[in-house]
Design a protein around this motif. Structure first.
Motif, PDB file in Angstrom:
ATOM      1  N   LEU A  97      13.415  -2.397  13.562  1.00 40.55           N
ATOM      2  CA  LEU A  97      12.159  -1.651  13.431  1.00 40.55           C
ATOM      3  C   LEU A  97      12.213  -0.510  14.441  1.00 40.55           C
ATOM      4  N   ASP A  98      12.297   0.739  13.957  1.00 37.12           N
ATOM      5  CA  ASP A  98      12.623   1.843  14.854  1.00 37.12           C
ATOM      6  C   ASP A  98      11.771   3.098  14.655  1.00 37.12           C
ATOM      7  N   ARG A  99      10.713   3.017  13.829  1.00 34.40           N
ATOM      8  CA  ARG A  99       9.900   4.214  13.609  1.00 34.40           C
ATOM      9  C   ARG A  99       8.609   3.810  12.894  1.00 34.40           C
ATOM     10  N   MET A 100       7.587   4.663  13.034  1.00 28.33           N
ATOM     11  CA  MET A 100       6.286   4.313  12.479  1.00 28.33           C
ATOM     12  C   MET A 100       6.288   4.308  10.959  1.00 28.33           C
ATOM     13  N   SER A 101       7.041   5.199  10.318  1.00 23.85           N
ATOM     14  CA  SER A 101       7.048   5.196   8.856  1.00 23.85           C
ATOM     15  C   SER A 101       7.536   3.849   8.324  1.00 23.85           C
ATOM     16  N   LEU A 102       8.517   3.264   8.986  1.00 23.08           N
ATOM     17  CA  LEU A 102       9.004   1.944   8.579  1.00 23.08           C
ATOM     18  C   LEU A 102       7.970   0.872   8.902  1.00 23.08           C
ATOM     19  N   ALA A 103       7.342   0.977  10.050  1.00 24.02           N
ATOM     20  CA  ALA A 103       6.310  -0.005  10.408  1.00 24.02           C
ATOM     21  C   ALA A 103       5.204  -0.050   9.369  1.00 24.02           C
ATOM     22  N   ARG A 104       4.773   1.135   8.915  1.00 25.32           N
ATOM     23  CA  ARG A 104       3.708   1.164   7.911  1.00 25.32           C
ATOM     24  C   ARG A 104       4.151   0.506   6.607  1.00 25.32           C
ATOM     25  N   LYS A 105       5.372   0.781   6.177  1.00 25.58           N
ATOM     26  CA  LYS A 105       5.887   0.165   4.946  1.00 25.58           C
ATOM     27  C   LYS A 105       6.006  -1.346   5.093  1.00 25.58           C
ATOM     28  N   LEU A 106       6.508  -1.791   6.245  1.00 24.33           N
ATOM     29  CA  LEU A 106       6.643  -3.236   6.466  1.00 24.33           C
ATOM     30  C   LEU A 106       5.271  -3.915   6.486  1.00 24.33           C
ATOM     31  N   ALA A 107       4.305  -3.287   7.135  1.00 24.86           N
ATOM     32  CA  ALA A 107       2.967  -3.871   7.196  1.00 24.86           C
ATOM     33  C   ALA A 107       2.377  -4.014   5.798  1.00 24.86           C
ATOM     34  N   GLN A 108       2.588  -3.012   4.965  1.00 26.20           N
ATOM     35  CA  GLN A 108       2.094  -3.071   3.585  1.00 26.20           C
ATOM     36  C   GLN A 108       2.722  -4.238   2.840  1.00 26.20           C
ATOM     37  N   GLN A 109       4.036  -4.417   3.016  1.00 27.57           N
ATOM     38  CA  GLN A 109       4.723  -5.481   2.298  1.00 27.57           C
ATOM     39  C   GLN A 109       4.387  -6.864   2.857  1.00 27.57           C
ATOM     40  N   VAL A 110       4.195  -6.962   4.154  1.00 30.65           N
ATOM     41  CA  VAL A 110       3.780  -8.242   4.740  1.00 30.65           C
ATOM     42  C   VAL A 110       2.448  -8.678   4.138  1.00 30.65           C
ATOM     43  N   THR A 111       1.542  -7.713   3.992  1.00 26.22           N
ATOM     44  CA  THR A 111       0.241  -8.022   3.403  1.00 26.22           C
ATOM     45  C   THR A 111       0.380  -8.397   1.932  1.00 26.22           C
ATOM     46  N   GLU A 112       1.172  -7.635   1.184  1.00 27.79           N
ATOM     47  CA  GLU A 112       1.290  -7.883  -0.252  1.00 27.79           C
ATOM     48  C   GLU A 112       2.039  -9.168  -0.562  1.00 27.79           C
ATOM     49  N   GLN A 113       3.063  -9.465   0.221  1.00 33.77           N
ATOM     50  CA  GLN A 113       3.911 -10.621  -0.079  1.00 33.77           C
ATOM     51  C   GLN A 113       3.461 -11.896   0.628  1.00 33.77           C
ATOM     52  N   GLY A 114       2.638 -11.751   1.654  1.00 31.61           N
ATOM     53  CA  GLY A 114       2.159 -12.930   2.361  1.00 31.61           C
ATOM     54  C   GLY A 114       3.234 -13.635   3.175  1.00 31.61           C
ATOM     55  N   ARG A 115       4.268 -12.897   3.561  1.00 31.60           N
ATOM     56  CA  ARG A 115       5.280 -13.462   4.447  1.00 31.60           C
ATOM     57  C   ARG A 115       5.721 -12.377   5.417  1.00 31.60           C
ATOM     58  N   SER A 116       6.047 -12.808   6.627  1.00 31.86           N
ATOM     59  CA  SER A 116       6.451 -11.836   7.641  1.00 31.86           C
ATOM     60  C   SER A 116       7.738 -12.279   8.314  1.00 31.86           C
ATOM     61  N   PRO A 117       8.804 -11.501   8.184  1.00 36.08           N
ATOM     62  CA  PRO A 117       9.998 -11.802   8.962  1.00 36.08           C
ATOM     63  C   PRO A 117       9.698 -11.638  10.454  1.00 36.08           C
ATOM     64  N   GLN A 118      10.494 -12.307  11.300  1.00 36.52           N
ATOM     65  CA  GLN A 118      10.478 -11.981  12.718  1.00 36.52           C
ATOM     66  C   GLN A 118      10.850 -10.510  12.865  1.00 36.52           C
ATOM     67  N   LEU A 119      10.187  -9.817  13.768  1.00 33.25           N
ATOM     68  CA  LEU A 119      10.445  -8.396  13.952  1.00 33.25           C
ATOM     69  C   LEU A 119      10.907  -8.106  15.370  1.00 33.25           C
ATOM     70  N   PHE A 120      11.996  -7.350  15.459  1.00 36.15           N
ATOM     71  CA  PHE A 120      12.509  -6.838  16.721  1.00 36.15           C
ATOM     72  C   PHE A 120      12.424  -5.311  16.671  1.00 36.15           C
ATOM     73  N   VAL A 121      11.963  -4.709  17.738  1.00 36.57           N
ATOM     74  CA  VAL A 121      11.941  -3.254  17.835  1.00 36.57           C
ATOM     75  C   VAL A 121      13.265  -2.790  18.440  1.00 36.57           C
ATOM     76  N   GLN A 122      13.928  -1.876  17.764  1.00 40.46           N
ATOM     77  CA  GLN A 122      15.167  -1.325  18.284  1.00 40.46           C
ATOM     78  C   GLN A 122      14.849  -0.253  19.318  1.00 40.46           C
ATOM     79  N   VAL A 123      15.451  -0.402  20.501  1.00 40.11           N
ATOM     80  CA  VAL A 123      15.227   0.535  21.599  1.00 40.11           C
ATOM     81  C   VAL A 123      16.513   1.331  21.835  1.00 40.11           C
ATOM     82  N   ASN A 124      16.372   2.624  21.926  1.00 37.48           N
ATOM     83  CA  ASN A 124      17.501   3.520  22.200  1.00 37.48           C
ATOM     84  C   ASN A 124      17.671   3.600  23.715  1.00 37.48           C
TER      85      ASN A 124
END
Length: 217
Positions: A97-124
């Motif tokens: 997880l490395d940018r807000m555009s991806l975060a927004r897409k993941l949040a949408q899918q977590v809500t729609e699918q009712g499941r959430s993978p463990q999330l790690f933020v990639q740090v540069n």
């Protein structure tokens, strides 16, 4: 080298660092590996694997999940925002997880699918312009934005700059995790996982040392 030798070295590194046995999750990176090599590792009882490509993972892991109980598949490669839907459906953890555009897409899918993978933020950690990841000083704000979307990142991930001593990067990632209340650290690969364990890694990503060299054809 093989799975047994890597597991032995992980256990020795845990002990040397004064950490509990089994504190570190070994992710066997199975991307672009022949099926026979992966099934050999499955047959040996290992159950946690890492993939870099959504399409490749879709083609093999549903069947192996049916054949082997307890399989956990982690996304450890760059994730395109347009692949968020299959990624949430397939993976048990997403380390990139490395940018807000991806975060927004993941949040949408977590809500729609009712499941959430463990999330790690990639740090540069190396502040490399060509590399993905959140910069260290931007991490607190990024985490707040993720949580505002309903996501709950559990850890951080880094890939230290090639050719540099990885230890300062591991230490930076650990400090950032502690400052932000995150318990998990995905860091360390085939060449440096013992150093990562000494610095607090909870997840290490080891591929060729388990499976042998990849053949990209």
């Amino acid at each position: 080298m093989g799975l047994d030798e890597i597991k032995r070295r992980v256990a020795a590194a845990e002990q040397a660092a004064g950490r509990a046995a089994g504190a570190v999750t070994l992710i066997a990176v199975s991307k672009v590996q022949p099926d026979a090599r992966v099934t050999a590792v499955l047959d040996a009882g290992h159950r946690t694997f890492g993939e870099n490509y959504v399409q490749e993972a879709q083609g093999k892991w549903p069947g192996w999940r049916d054949a082997y109980d307890g399989v956990s598949v982690h996304m450890i490669g760059p994730l395109q925002s347009n692949k968020a839907k299959p990624a949430v459906a397939l993976f048990d953890a997403i380390h990139t997880l490395d940018r807000m555009s991806l975060a927004r897409k993941l949040a949408q899918q977590v809500t729609e699918q009712g499941r959430s993978p463990q999330l790690f933020v990639q740090v540069n950690t190396g502040d490399e312009p060509q590399k993905a990841g959140i910069l260290a000083d931007e991490l607190p704000g990024f985490l707040t934005s993720c949580r505002d979307l309903g996501l709950t990142p559990e850890g951080l991930m880094c890939i230290p700059p090639e050719g540099e001593d990885p230890v300062p990067h591991f230490r930076l990632l650990r400090r950032l995790a502690e400052e932000n209340g995150l318990p998990k650290l995905s860091m360390g690969m085939s060449a440096d996982f013992e150093a990562a364990i000494a610095e607090g890694a909870t997840h290490i990503r080891v591929g060729s040392a388990i499976f042998g060299a990849r053949d990209y054809g």
